[in-house]
Motif scaffolding. Structure first.
Motif, PDB file in Angstrom:
ATOM      1  N   LEU A 219       0.823  -1.202   0.000  1.00 38.94           N
ATOM      2  CA  LEU A 219       0.000   0.000   0.000  1.00 38.94           C
ATOM      3  C   LEU A 219       0.865   1.264   0.000  1.00 38.94           C
ATOM      4  CD1 LEU A 219      -2.833   1.174   0.030  1.00 38.94           C
ATOM      5  CD2 LEU A 219      -2.851   0.959   2.527  1.00 38.94           C
ATOM      6  N   LEU A 220       2.056   1.188   0.575  1.00 40.77           N
ATOM      7  CA  LEU A 220       2.964   2.340   0.545  1.00 40.77           C
ATOM      8  C   LEU A 220       3.285   2.731  -0.892  1.00 40.77           C
ATOM      9  CD1 LEU A 220       4.897   4.320   2.067  1.00 40.77           C
ATOM     10  CD2 LEU A 220       6.669   2.572   1.789  1.00 40.77           C
ATOM     11  N   ALA A 221       3.582   1.750  -1.721  1.00 43.06           N
ATOM     12  CA  ALA A 221       3.886   2.029  -3.124  1.00 43.06           C
ATOM     13  C   ALA A 221       2.658   2.557  -3.864  1.00 43.06           C
ATOM     14  CB  ALA A 221       4.417   0.773  -3.801  1.00 43.06           C
ATOM     15  N   VAL A 222       1.491   2.002  -3.524  1.00 48.24           N
ATOM     16  CA  VAL A 222       0.244   2.464  -4.164  1.00 48.24           C
ATOM     17  C   VAL A 222      -0.007   3.930  -3.828  1.00 48.24           C
ATOM     18  CG1 VAL A 222      -2.254   2.176  -4.229  1.00 48.24           C
ATOM     19  CG2 VAL A 222      -0.771   0.155  -4.223  1.00 48.24           C
ATOM     20  N   LYS A 223       0.154   4.297  -2.567  1.00 46.90           N
ATOM     21  CA  LYS A 223      -0.055   5.692  -2.167  1.00 46.90           C
ATOM     22  C   LYS A 223       0.933   6.630  -2.863  1.00 46.90           C
ATOM     23  CE  LYS A 223      -2.033   4.727   2.404  1.00 46.90           C
ATOM     24  NZ  LYS A 223      -1.842   4.848   3.885  1.00 46.90           N
ATOM     25  N   ALA A 224       2.147   6.155  -3.084  1.00 43.24           N
ATOM     26  CA  ALA A 224       3.153   6.983  -3.747  1.00 43.24           C
ATOM     27  C   ALA A 224       2.807   7.266  -5.203  1.00 43.24           C
ATOM     28  CB  ALA A 224       4.515   6.301  -3.653  1.00 43.24           C
ATOM     29  N   MET A 225       1.955   6.443  -5.803  1.00 42.25           N
ATOM     30  CA  MET A 225       1.599   6.645  -7.209  1.00 42.25           C
ATOM     31  C   MET A 225       0.957   8.005  -7.445  1.00 42.25           C
ATOM     32  SD  MET A 225       2.721   4.055  -8.761  1.00 42.25           S
ATOM     33  CE  MET A 225       2.010   4.409 -10.371  1.00 42.25           C
ATOM     34  N   ARG A 226       0.258   8.551  -6.472  1.00 39.29           N
ATOM     35  CA  ARG A 226      -0.386   9.853  -6.611  1.00 39.29           C
ATOM     36  C   ARG A 226       0.636  10.970  -6.771  1.00 39.29           C
ATOM     37  NH1 ARG A 226      -4.620  10.449  -1.831  1.00 39.29           N
ATOM     38  NH2 ARG A 226      -5.252  12.220  -3.120  1.00 39.29           N
ATOM     39  N   ARG A 239       0.356 -13.502  -4.698  1.00 36.84           N
ATOM     40  CA  ARG A 239      -0.834 -14.178  -4.186  1.00 36.84           C
ATOM     41  C   ARG A 239      -1.673 -13.208  -3.363  1.00 36.84           C
ATOM     42  NH1 ARG A 239      -1.811 -16.650   0.593  1.00 36.84           N
ATOM     43  NH2 ARG A 239       0.389 -16.529   1.224  1.00 36.84           N
ATOM     44  N   SER A 240      -2.969 -13.276  -3.546  1.00 30.55           N
ATOM     45  CA  SER A 240      -3.878 -12.380  -2.837  1.00 30.55           C
ATOM     46  C   SER A 240      -4.171 -12.899  -1.430  1.00 30.55           C
ATOM     47  CB  SER A 240      -5.184 -12.238  -3.620  1.00 30.55           C
ATOM     48  OG  SER A 240      -6.097 -11.402  -2.937  1.00 30.55           O
ATOM     49  N   THR A 241      -4.341 -11.965  -0.495  1.00 29.87           N
ATOM     50  CA  THR A 241      -4.801 -12.247   0.868  1.00 29.87           C
ATOM     51  C   THR A 241      -5.863 -11.197   1.197  1.00 29.87           C
ATOM     52  OG1 THR A 241      -3.295 -10.767   2.056  1.00 29.87           O
ATOM     53  CG2 THR A 241      -2.423 -12.949   1.433  1.00 29.87           C
ATOM     54  N   PRO A 242      -6.519 -11.273   2.360  1.00 30.32           N
ATOM     55  CA  PRO A 242      -7.502 -10.234   2.705  1.00 30.32           C
ATOM     56  C   PRO A 242      -6.937  -8.813   2.649  1.00 30.32           C
ATOM     57  CG  PRO A 242      -7.775 -12.119   4.144  1.00 30.32           C
ATOM     58  CD  PRO A 242      -6.555 -12.400   3.317  1.00 30.32           C
ATOM     59  N   TYR A 243      -5.648  -8.650   2.898  1.00 33.56           N
ATOM     60  CA  TYR A 243      -5.014  -7.325   2.802  1.00 33.56           C
ATOM     61  C   TYR A 243      -5.140  -6.761   1.392  1.00 33.56           C
ATOM     62  CZ  TYR A 243      -1.084  -3.983   2.512  1.00 33.56           C
ATOM     63  OH  TYR A 243      -0.296  -2.886   2.290  1.00 33.56           O
ATOM     64  N   CYS A 244      -5.141  -7.638   0.402  1.00 29.80           N
ATOM     65  CA  CYS A 244      -5.258  -7.193  -0.981  1.00 29.80           C
ATOM     66  C   CYS A 244      -6.556  -6.419  -1.199  1.00 29.80           C
ATOM     67  CB  CYS A 244      -5.186  -8.395  -1.929  1.00 29.80           C
ATOM     68  SG  CYS A 244      -5.088  -7.963  -3.679  1.00 29.80           S
ATOM     69  N   ASP A 245      -7.636  -6.829  -0.523  1.00 35.62           N
ATOM     70  CA  ASP A 245      -8.907  -6.117  -0.637  1.00 35.62           C
ATOM     71  C   ASP A 245      -8.782  -4.690  -0.104  1.00 35.62           C
ATOM     72  OD1 ASP A 245     -10.092  -8.410  -1.685  1.00 35.62           O
ATOM     73  OD2 ASP A 245     -10.695  -9.139   0.299  1.00 35.62           O
ATOM     74  N   LYS A 246      -8.031  -4.534   0.954  1.00 39.52           N
ATOM     75  CA  LYS A 246      -7.778  -3.202   1.515  1.00 39.52           C
ATOM     76  C   LYS A 246      -7.047  -2.322   0.502  1.00 39.52           C
ATOM     77  CE  LYS A 246      -5.133  -1.030   5.287  1.00 39.52           C
ATOM     78  NZ  LYS A 246      -4.294  -1.315   6.497  1.00 39.52           N
ATOM     79  N   VAL A 247      -6.040  -2.895  -0.154  1.00 42.22           N
ATOM     80  CA  VAL A 247      -5.281  -2.147  -1.156  1.00 42.22           C
ATOM     81  C   VAL A 247      -6.178  -1.773  -2.336  1.00 42.22           C
ATOM     82  CG1 VAL A 247      -3.296  -2.198  -2.709  1.00 42.22           C
ATOM     83  CG2 VAL A 247      -3.143  -3.296  -0.460  1.00 42.22           C
ATOM     84  N   LYS A 248      -6.995  -2.712  -2.774  1.00 47.48           N
ATOM     85  CA  LYS A 248      -7.877  -2.452  -3.917  1.00 47.48           C
ATOM     86  C   LYS A 248      -8.926  -1.379  -3.592  1.00 47.48           C
ATOM     87  CE  LYS A 248      -7.302  -6.922  -6.213  1.00 47.48           C
ATOM     88  NZ  LYS A 248      -7.919  -8.199  -6.625  1.00 47.48           N
ATOM     89  N   ARG A 249      -9.384  -1.348  -2.350  1.00 48.63           N
ATOM     90  CA  ARG A 249     -10.330  -0.297  -1.961  1.00 48.63           C
ATOM     91  C   ARG A 249      -9.677   1.076  -2.034  1.00 48.63           C
ATOM     92  NH1 ARG A 249     -11.981  -4.165   1.903  1.00 48.63           N
ATOM     93  NH2 ARG A 249     -10.674  -3.201   3.518  1.00 48.63           N
ATOM     94  N   TYR A 250      -8.422   1.145  -1.594  1.00 46.81           N
ATOM     95  CA  TYR A 250      -7.709   2.418  -1.679  1.00 46.81           C
ATOM     96  C   TYR A 250      -7.551   2.838  -3.141  1.00 46.81           C
ATOM     97  CZ  TYR A 250      -4.199   6.043  -1.124  1.00 46.81           C
ATOM     98  OH  TYR A 250      -3.538   7.250  -1.174  1.00 46.81           O
TER      99      TYR A 250
END
Length: 381
Positions: A219-226, A239-250
């Protein structure tokens, strides 16, 4: 002499533990003398593509349970039943490649070595469920007591094993894991185009490889994309885990859906091409025992941005850029320095390639064999 190995990860694991085991066994098979046989004890045949990564040799042999058993039976065989097979086969030394040893080896008179990759479940218990923490901690402490020698894959892991396992320093050898050369091999233009088309990859992207879980902190890298140029995308492979859903929501709530791509279940044969078509790699993990994706990216000719606080500085050396695992602006600034055209980018790539050469030869195998030889000499004396 016959040396036994826990081969579950060899046939079942696509990520770090499996890569470590397969690469080490291949290197050891080349380095040992002709009178040494390596028995790989696996509870099942596992994945054909993973098993084939172990090069066929006369001195390497897979050993499976005598009778077909279910999941519980396989687990029990690996935990204890395999000892009967080890003794039957005349194994004198057994190496647990993923932090575990079967119960009863010591009583059976078999000398033991275990590789410890990390002790994250004790350093950061908040990332694990209660039951998993208890099981992992029990196995860890039992293995620390039973093992004759412990190999730690980084200085960071050695410190953790000493702290949480109450293990004296002189029982532990730090031997960095070796890395295969497949990510250094350049893919042909046809393969690159096939992979680019199959996954509909962006024209410009940075790549992050690893299980998409809380600890890996993508998620740190995702936030940096902005804070990065709009024509640069992020491709997350793992591999996806429940955390992946959190990242996708962001991603969805911040208008990044057209700049962040998730790839799950990518075959091993396609991963080198995905690396090689990227401009850079990010590995923002909060804690690792070693950090193999850092080396894979450098082998692929990429500059890397990783996070401080564990062993990643050992894996990437001075050429990799490091940021705090909560520093979004720092991540963005570091990624900018890795994009094509950035000052010093080519120099960092060359320096990184030179640094990781220490992980690419048979030096690891020779050091592991030295541990074996010293241990067996103690037996004779």
């Amino acid at each position: 002499m016959i040396i036994g190995y826990d081969a579950k990860r060899i046939v079942c694991n696509r990520t770090g533990l499996g890569s470590y085991a397969r690469t080490l066994v291949n290197d050891l098979a080349e380095a040992v003398t002709p009178d040494v046989t390596l028995n790989l004890y696996a509870p099942e045949r596992g994945d054909d593509s993973l098993r084939r990564q172990v090069k066929p040799r006369q001195n390497v042999k897979f050993v499976y349970p005598d009778a077909a058993v279910g999941a519980i039976g396989r687990a029990l065989w690996r935990m204890k039943g395999v000892v009967n097979d080890v003794v039957r086969d005349g194994v004198r030394l057994y190496h647990g490649l993923s932090g575990e040893l079967p119960i009863g080896l010591k009583a059976a008179g078999v000398k033991t070595v275990v590789t410890m990759h990390d002790v994250i479940f004790m350093r950061h218990p908040e990332w694990y469920g209660w039951f998993d923490r208890k099981i992992y901690a029990w196995k860890f402490r039992k293995t620390c007591r039973e093992a004759d020698r412990i190999i730690a894959i980084s200085e960071c892991t050695k410190r953790d094993v000493m702290l949480y396992g109450d293990v004296p320093a002189d029982k532990i050898d730090v031997i960095y894991q070796s890395c295969g050369s497949r990510f250094k091999l350049r893919e042909g233009e046809k393969k690159l185009q096939e992979v680019h088309t199959a996954y509909m990859l962006p024209e410009r992207y940075i790549v992050s490889v690893g299980t998409i879980e809380e600890r890996k902190n993508v998620l740190l890298a995702v936030k940096a994309m902005r804070l990065l140029p709009e024509d640069v995308s992020l491709v997350i492979v793992g591999r996806s885990t429940p955390y992946c859903d959190k990242v996708k929501r962001y991603v969805a709530h911040n208008g990044l859906a057209n700049r962040v791509m998730f790839l799950h279940g990518v075959p091993a044969d396609d991963l080198p091409a995905i690396y090689q078509m990227a401009e850079a790699s990010v590995y923002p993990s909060r804690y690792e025992g070693f950090g193999l994706p850092v080396i894979e990216a450098i082998q692929s000719g990429l500059p890397v941005v990783a996070c401080k606080g564990s062993c990643l500085e050992e894996a990437g050396g001075n050429a990799t850029l490091y940021v705090d695992p909560d520093d979004v602006s720092g991540m963005a600034k570091a990624v900018r320095l890795t994009l094509k055209g950035a000052p010093g980018r080519d120099e960092r790539i060359a320096e990184g390639m030179a640094y990781i050469s220490r992980f690419e030869n048979n030096e690891t195998a020779r050091k592991v064999l030295d541990v074996y030889e010293r241990l067996m000499k103690e037996v004779k004396s």
